[in-house]
Scaffold this motif. Structure first.
Motif, PDB file in Angstrom:
ATOM      1  N   GLU A 103       0.837  -1.196   0.000  1.00 24.37           N
ATOM      2  CA  GLU A 103       0.000   0.000   0.000  1.00 24.37           C
ATOM      3  C   GLU A 103       0.873   1.248   0.000  1.00 24.37           C
ATOM      4  OE1 GLU A 103      -2.421  -0.736   3.444  1.00 24.37           O
ATOM      5  OE2 GLU A 103      -3.549  -2.330   2.440  1.00 24.37           O
ATOM      6  N   TRP A 104       1.927   1.247   0.824  1.00 26.34           N
ATOM      7  CA  TRP A 104       2.860   2.378   0.816  1.00 26.34           C
ATOM      8  C   TRP A 104       3.564   2.486  -0.531  1.00 26.34           C
ATOM      9  CZ3 TRP A 104       2.777   6.392   3.670  1.00 26.34           C
ATOM     10  CH2 TRP A 104       2.304   6.340   4.979  1.00 26.34           C
ATOM     11  N   PHE A 105       3.954   1.356  -1.074  1.00 25.94           N
ATOM     12  CA  PHE A 105       4.619   1.345  -2.382  1.00 25.94           C
ATOM     13  C   PHE A 105       3.699   1.927  -3.451  1.00 25.94           C
ATOM     14  CE2 PHE A 105       6.072  -0.757  -6.300  1.00 25.94           C
ATOM     15  CZ  PHE A 105       7.417  -0.418  -6.274  1.00 25.94           C
ATOM     16  N   ALA A 106       2.423   1.573  -3.393  1.00 21.93           N
ATOM     17  CA  ALA A 106       1.453   2.073  -4.374  1.00 21.93           C
ATOM     18  C   ALA A 106       1.277   3.581  -4.249  1.00 21.93           C
ATOM     19  CB  ALA A 106       0.113   1.357  -4.205  1.00 21.93           C
ATOM     20  N   VAL A 107       1.199   4.074  -3.028  1.00 16.08           N
ATOM     21  CA  VAL A 107       1.036   5.521  -2.825  1.00 16.08           C
ATOM     22  C   VAL A 107       2.254   6.261  -3.363  1.00 16.08           C
ATOM     23  CG1 VAL A 107       0.967   7.330  -1.057  1.00 16.08           C
ATOM     24  CG2 VAL A 107      -0.573   5.381  -0.906  1.00 16.08           C
ATOM     25  N   ILE A 108       3.435   5.797  -2.995  1.00 13.77           N
ATOM     26  CA  ILE A 108       4.667   6.489  -3.412  1.00 13.77           C
ATOM     27  C   ILE A 108       4.864   6.387  -4.914  1.00 13.77           C
ATOM     28  CG2 ILE A 108       7.185   6.454  -3.235  1.00 13.77           C
ATOM     29  CD1 ILE A 108       6.724   5.528  -0.256  1.00 13.77           C
ATOM     30  N   SER A 109       4.711   5.187  -5.468  1.00 15.87           N
ATOM     31  CA  SER A 109       4.962   5.032  -6.914  1.00 15.87           C
ATOM     32  C   SER A 109       3.901   5.749  -7.744  1.00 15.87           C
ATOM     33  CB  SER A 109       5.044   3.555  -7.300  1.00 15.87           C
ATOM     34  OG  SER A 109       3.801   2.912  -7.178  1.00 15.87           O
ATOM     35  N   GLY A 110       2.684   5.830  -7.253  1.00 15.78           N
ATOM     36  CA  GLY A 110       1.648   6.570  -7.968  1.00 15.78           C
ATOM     37  C   GLY A 110       1.839   8.072  -7.869  1.00 15.78           C
ATOM     38  N   ALA A 111       2.225   8.548  -6.678  1.00 17.62           N
ATOM     39  CA  ALA A 111       2.402   9.981  -6.462  1.00 17.62           C
ATOM     40  C   ALA A 111       3.590  10.533  -7.246  1.00 17.62           C
ATOM     41  CB  ALA A 111       2.569  10.265  -4.973  1.00 17.62           C
ATOM     42  N   ILE A 112       4.567   9.703  -7.526  1.00 14.50           N
ATOM     43  CA  ILE A 112       5.745  10.151  -8.287  1.00 14.50           C
ATOM     44  C   ILE A 112       5.337  10.672  -9.663  1.00 14.50           C
ATOM     45  CG2 ILE A 112       7.771   9.267  -9.536  1.00 14.50           C
ATOM     46  CD1 ILE A 112       8.382   7.597  -7.048  1.00 14.50           C
ATOM     47  N   TYR A 113       4.318  10.072 -10.259  1.00 11.20           N
ATOM     48  CA  TYR A 113       3.908  10.447 -11.612  1.00 11.20           C
ATOM     49  C   TYR A 113       3.059  11.718 -11.674  1.00 11.20           C
ATOM     50  CZ  TYR A 113       5.428   5.763 -12.889  1.00 11.20           C
ATOM     51  OH  TYR A 113       6.164   4.637 -13.084  1.00 11.20           O
ATOM     52  N   VAL A 114       2.442  12.100 -10.566  1.00 15.43           N
ATOM     53  CA  VAL A 114       1.491  13.218 -10.575  1.00 15.43           C
ATOM     54  C   VAL A 114       2.103  14.517 -11.116  1.00 15.43           C
ATOM     55  CG1 VAL A 114       0.047  14.701  -9.116  1.00 15.43           C
ATOM     56  CG2 VAL A 114      -0.042  12.216  -8.854  1.00 15.43           C
ATOM     57  N   PRO A 115       3.293  14.946 -10.668  1.00 15.62           N
ATOM     58  CA  PRO A 115       3.830  16.201 -11.225  1.00 15.62           C
ATOM     59  C   PRO A 115       4.053  16.141 -12.736  1.00 15.62           C
ATOM     60  CG  PRO A 115       5.082  15.532  -9.289  1.00 15.62           C
ATOM     61  CD  PRO A 115       4.145  14.416  -9.607  1.00 15.62           C
ATOM     62  N   PHE A 116       4.508  15.010 -13.235  1.00 18.41           N
ATOM     63  CA  PHE A 116       4.738  14.863 -14.671  1.00 18.41           C
ATOM     64  C   PHE A 116       3.425  14.877 -15.449  1.00 18.41           C
ATOM     65  CE2 PHE A 116       8.295  12.725 -12.545  1.00 18.41           C
ATOM     66  CZ  PHE A 116       9.347  13.490 -13.038  1.00 18.41           C
ATOM     67  N   GLU A 117       2.419  14.195 -14.901  1.00 13.74           N
ATOM     68  CA  GLU A 117       1.109  14.178 -15.549  1.00 13.74           C
ATOM     69  C   GLU A 117       0.479  15.565 -15.521  1.00 13.74           C
ATOM     70  OE1 GLU A 117      -0.731  11.191 -13.188  1.00 13.74           O
ATOM     71  OE2 GLU A 117       0.127   9.542 -14.343  1.00 13.74           O
ATOM     72  N   LEU A 118       0.650  16.279 -14.417  1.00 15.72           N
ATOM     73  CA  LEU A 118       0.132  17.631 -14.297  1.00 15.72           C
ATOM     74  C   LEU A 118       0.801  18.558 -15.313  1.00 15.72           C
ATOM     75  CD1 LEU A 118      -1.865  19.282 -12.651  1.00 15.72           C
ATOM     76  CD2 LEU A 118      -0.036  19.760 -11.029  1.00 15.72           C
ATOM     77  N   PHE A 119       2.115  18.429 -15.448  1.00 11.47           N
ATOM     78  CA  PHE A 119       2.838  19.217 -16.444  1.00 11.47           C
ATOM     79  C   PHE A 119       2.333  18.912 -17.852  1.00 11.47           C
ATOM     80  CE2 PHE A 119       6.321  19.668 -19.501  1.00 11.47           C
ATOM     81  CZ  PHE A 119       6.584  21.018 -19.359  1.00 11.47           C
ATOM     82  N   ALA A 120       2.118  17.629 -18.143  1.00  9.45           N
ATOM     83  CA  ALA A 120       1.624  17.243 -19.470  1.00  9.45           C
ATOM     84  C   ALA A 120       0.247  17.831 -19.740  1.00  9.45           C
ATOM     85  CB  ALA A 120       1.584  15.718 -19.587  1.00  9.45           C
ATOM     86  N   VAL A 121      -0.619  17.845 -18.725  1.00 10.76           N
ATOM     87  CA  VAL A 121      -1.961  18.416 -18.886  1.00 10.76           C
ATOM     88  C   VAL A 121      -1.871  19.918 -19.144  1.00 10.76           C
ATOM     89  CG1 VAL A 121      -4.052  19.002 -17.590  1.00 10.76           C
ATOM     90  CG2 VAL A 121      -3.233  16.659 -17.632  1.00 10.76           C
ATOM     91  N   ILE A 122      -0.985  20.593 -18.413  1.00 10.35           N
ATOM     92  CA  ILE A 122      -0.839  22.038 -18.579  1.00 10.35           C
ATOM     93  C   ILE A 122      -0.211  22.366 -19.935  1.00 10.35           C
ATOM     94  CG2 ILE A 122       0.374  24.085 -17.712  1.00 10.35           C
ATOM     95  CD1 ILE A 122      -0.007  22.833 -14.878  1.00 10.35           C
ATOM     96  N   ALA A 123       0.810  21.612 -20.317  1.00  9.60           N
ATOM     97  CA  ALA A 123       1.525  21.889 -21.571  1.00  9.60           C
ATOM     98  C   ALA A 123       0.677  21.559 -22.798  1.00  9.60           C
ATOM     99  CB  ALA A 123       2.828  21.116 -21.613  1.00  9.60           C
TER     100      ALA A 123
END
Length: 167
Positions: A103-123
């Motif tokens: 569960e901790w691994f899922a939270v950390i590995s999923g959260a790592i992608y959020v800034p990149f996905e957010l940047f892609a949405v904005i760009a």
């Protein structure tokens, strides 16, 4: 809501993670099959199959990629892909079996992608990018909720020690 109430949700996330791992393994197999092949000929067949104009930007991009691709690059990409797949399979196994480390691994590995996905949405805003970002945030928040509920269930609402404990 205790840990048992999240069994099916965790298993659904586990299946998704395992499917992502399997898809990347398949992609790695395709990449490795390209070793010792004439990539320009493969691009010719691909442009025919996709009915692309050979003078289009997409076809040019495929040809440029084929010219830059080396055997070492293919091995590197396949190795990184297999390492990623291993992480997805381990996470899927742990979530399926309701392991707290997963569960901790899922939270950390999923959260790592959020800034990149957010940047892609904005760009480059696109509904698919929004959906991927929304889905990832939803999964991270869901698993985080499970972790917090399980912590409350183990410690009680007021008796959880600040330091030490079984965490």
């Amino acid at each position: 809501m205790g840990k048992l109430s999240h069994k099916y949700g965790l298993r659904m996330v586990a299946v998704i993670e395992a499917l992502k791992g399997a898809a990347v393994v398949a992609l790695c197999a395709v990449l490795l099959s390209l070793l010792h092949q004439d990539l320009n000929t493969i691009v010719d067949h691909l442009t025919e199959l996709l009915r692309l104009n050979p003078d289009s930007r997409i076809a040019d991009w495929f040809y440029e990629l084929a010219d830059r691709t080396t055997g070492r690059g293919i091995w590197t990409a396949a190795s990184v892909g297999l390492a990623y797949s291993l992480c997805r399979f381990v996470e899927g196994y742990g979530l399926w079996n309701e392991r707290r480390w997963a569960e901790w691994f899922a939270v950390i590995s999923g959260a790592i992608y959020v800034p990149f996905e957010l940047f892609a949405v904005i760009a480059h805003p696109h509904w698919i990018r929004f959906a991927v970002l929304f889905g990832n945030i939803l999964v991270v928040l869901y698993i985080l909720r499970i972790l917090l509920e399980n912590r409350r269930g183990r410690c009680g609402l007021t008796q959880c020690p600040e330091k030490g404990g079984d965490e």
